[in-house]
Design an enzyme around this catalytic site. Structure first.
Site, mmCIF file in Angstrom:
data_model
loop_
_atom_site.group_PDB
_atom_site.id
_atom_site.type_symbol
_atom_site.label_atom_id
_atom_site.label_comp_id
_atom_site.label_asym_id
_atom_site.label_seq_id
_atom_site.Cartn_x
_atom_site.Cartn_y
_atom_site.Cartn_z
ATOM 1 C CB VAL A 136 -0.969 0.023 1.205
ATOM 2 C CG1 VAL A 136 -1.941 -1.130 1.132
ATOM 3 C CG2 VAL A 136 -0.216 0.015 2.524
ATOM 4 N N GLY A 137 2.155 1.128 -0.017
ATOM 5 C CA GLY A 137 2.983 2.321 -0.040
ATOM 6 C C GLY A 137 4.446 1.963 -0.131
ATOM 7 C CB ALA A 138 7.022 1.573 -1.937
ATOM 8 N N GLY A 139 8.448 4.210 -0.751
ATOM 9 C CA GLY A 139 9.123 5.464 -1.031
ATOM 10 C C GLY A 139 10.498 5.454 -0.421
ATOM 11 C CB SER A 140 12.923 8.172 0.163
ATOM 12 O OG SER A 140 12.040 9.055 0.849
ATOM 13 C CB SER A 166 7.901 -0.974 1.575
ATOM 14 O OG SER A 166 8.432 -1.990 2.420
ATOM 15 C CE LYS A 205 6.289 4.519 7.705
ATOM 16 N NZ LYS A 205 5.740 5.800 8.202
ATOM 17 C CG ASP A 225 3.913 14.775 7.164
ATOM 18 O OD1 ASP A 225 3.606 15.630 6.308
ATOM 19 O OD2 ASP A 225 4.307 13.628 6.869
#
EC number: 2.7.11.1
Length: 398
Positions: A86-90, A93, A103, A194
């Site tokens: 459901v998510g990945a980035g710098s 994941s 996470k 954030d």
């Protein structure tokens, strides 16, 4: 599903996945699931607990350190079923296994783990709703585990085709609850910094939000109300985490975020070249940043707006943001809710920037008038984003 710790959402079609069957091993036994508002009940059952976690996340020690209970930690992860990415980035994941979101962080595990533990413990001890509950963590695997949610608020906004009265009522209820949670956390010395649709996780019934929680504490900082000295957070096997410099002194880029959802006075200080004051983040500034950002999330949901992000943060762009805000707020919110264009123009020190602001106000258009049904949501936006820095809402939430 959306991960409680951040990572974005997926479509409803991705929900048709087999549930997990077992939990994971931990130094002190089976991992304990944490919950609140029903957000961990199903995950708790799957992980072998009848009830959400009621025990502390942090245990004070005589030496001033804080111990993380063994039953919250795990060394190996063995969740069956096909995971959903459901998510990945710098940052790393996020994978969802049925009702559990995991996470995995490439960097910044120590900071996010400490901030998550602090936020979870404060919310648990006070029975505060609207804050995601931590289910477990693993220092060896650099992982945090949370209940999984149906989607994030950005995905929910995109799914709405209409905003009838029952949807508006539910949104008002959950955003008020989220606002109270942020007031509470800031009062305990924790500023999120954030807040955005991608970090608010929801469950729905039809087109109505039933539950919403704020998650992803990767940029959270201590504000001037924090009473923490310099404790270590002791984990199993003699490992320990400490509060980082990011938590004690967030950089200017974090305070300014994407500019669009920041308080007017924060943007004005940036435009006029005023550096942040030395020392810890002032409580009033942290609270205003969090509530103003929450108000812009609600504004986007109420009007079906797509948030604009990714622009280079310059003083000229901040001037443009304020000019559009003056026009939009004057058209949509109750009188006196938004900043006065005339007053702001006089507060901008550089004449060239002040002239650009006046031109921006003159050329901006508020767009179509919203339907009357969303008026209660716009009143709540005014409380979150008001020029008093959210103080009116904080007083009501106290």
């Amino acid at each position: 599903m959306a991960a409680g710790g951040g990572g974005g959402g997926v479509s409803r079609a991705a929900l048709a996945r087999p549930p997990i069957h077992r939990g994971t091993s931990a130094p002190g036994g089976a991992i304990a699931a944490a919950g609140g508002d029903g957000d961990g009940d199903e995950a708790s059952r799957l992980l072998g607990r009848a009830q959400p976690r009621e025990a502390p996340y942090l245990i004070p020690r005589p030496d001033g350190d804080l111990a993380v209970p063994d039953d919250l930690q795990y060394a190996t992860l063995d969740l069956t079923g096909d995971p959903v990415a459901v998510g990945a980035g710098s940052y790393g994941s996020v994978l969802v296994y049925g009702s559990v979101a995991v996470k995995t962080l490439r960097a910044g595990f120590g900071h996010e783990a400490v901030m998550t533990l602090l936020a979870a413990e404060e919310a648990r001890s006070a029975g505060v709703r609207g804050v995601v509950r931590l289910m477990g963590l693993s220092a060896p695997l650099r992982q945090l585990m949370f209940p999984a949610y149906e989607m994030d608020m950005d995905a929910y906004r995109r799914s709405l085709t209409a905003r009838p009265g029952h949807v508006v009522h539910a949104l008002g209820r959950v955003f008020t609850e989220l606002g109270r949670a942020l007031v509470f956390l800031n009062g305990r010395g924790l500023s999120h910094l954030d807040v955005k649709g991608g970090n608010i996780f929801v469950r729905t019934c039809g087109n109505m939000v039933v539950t919403a929680v704020i998650g992803d504490f990767s940029l959270m900082a201590l504000n001037s109300r924090s009473a923490l000295a310099d404790p270590r957070f002791r984990l199993a096997r003699r490992k320990a985490l400490k509060i980082t410099s990011l938590a004690r002194s967030p950089p200017t880029g974090v305070l300014l975020g994407h500019a669009r959802d920041r308080p007017t006075r924060v943007l004005m200080d940036f435009i006029n070249g005023r550096p942040p004051p030395p020392g810890p983040l002032p409580y009033e500034v942290g609270l205003a940043i969090d509530l103003c950002a929450l108000g812009h999330v609600l504004l986007d949901v109420a009007l079906g707006l797509r948030p604009q992000r990714g622009q280079a943060l310059t003083r000229e762009y901040a001037v443009e943001v304020l000019a559009r805000r003056c026009v939009l707020f004057a058209a949509l919110l109750p009188p006196g809710s938004g900043p006065s264009a005339e007053a702001l123009a006089g507060d901008i020190l550089e004449e060239e920037l002040a002239a650009g602001f006046r031109e921006g106000v003159a050329s901006s258009r508020p767009g179509n008038q919203p339907p009357r049904t969303v008026a209660p949501l716009l009143e709540l936006v005014a409380r979150f984003c008001g020029e008093d820095g959210g103080a009116r809402f904080a007083e009501l939430a106290a």
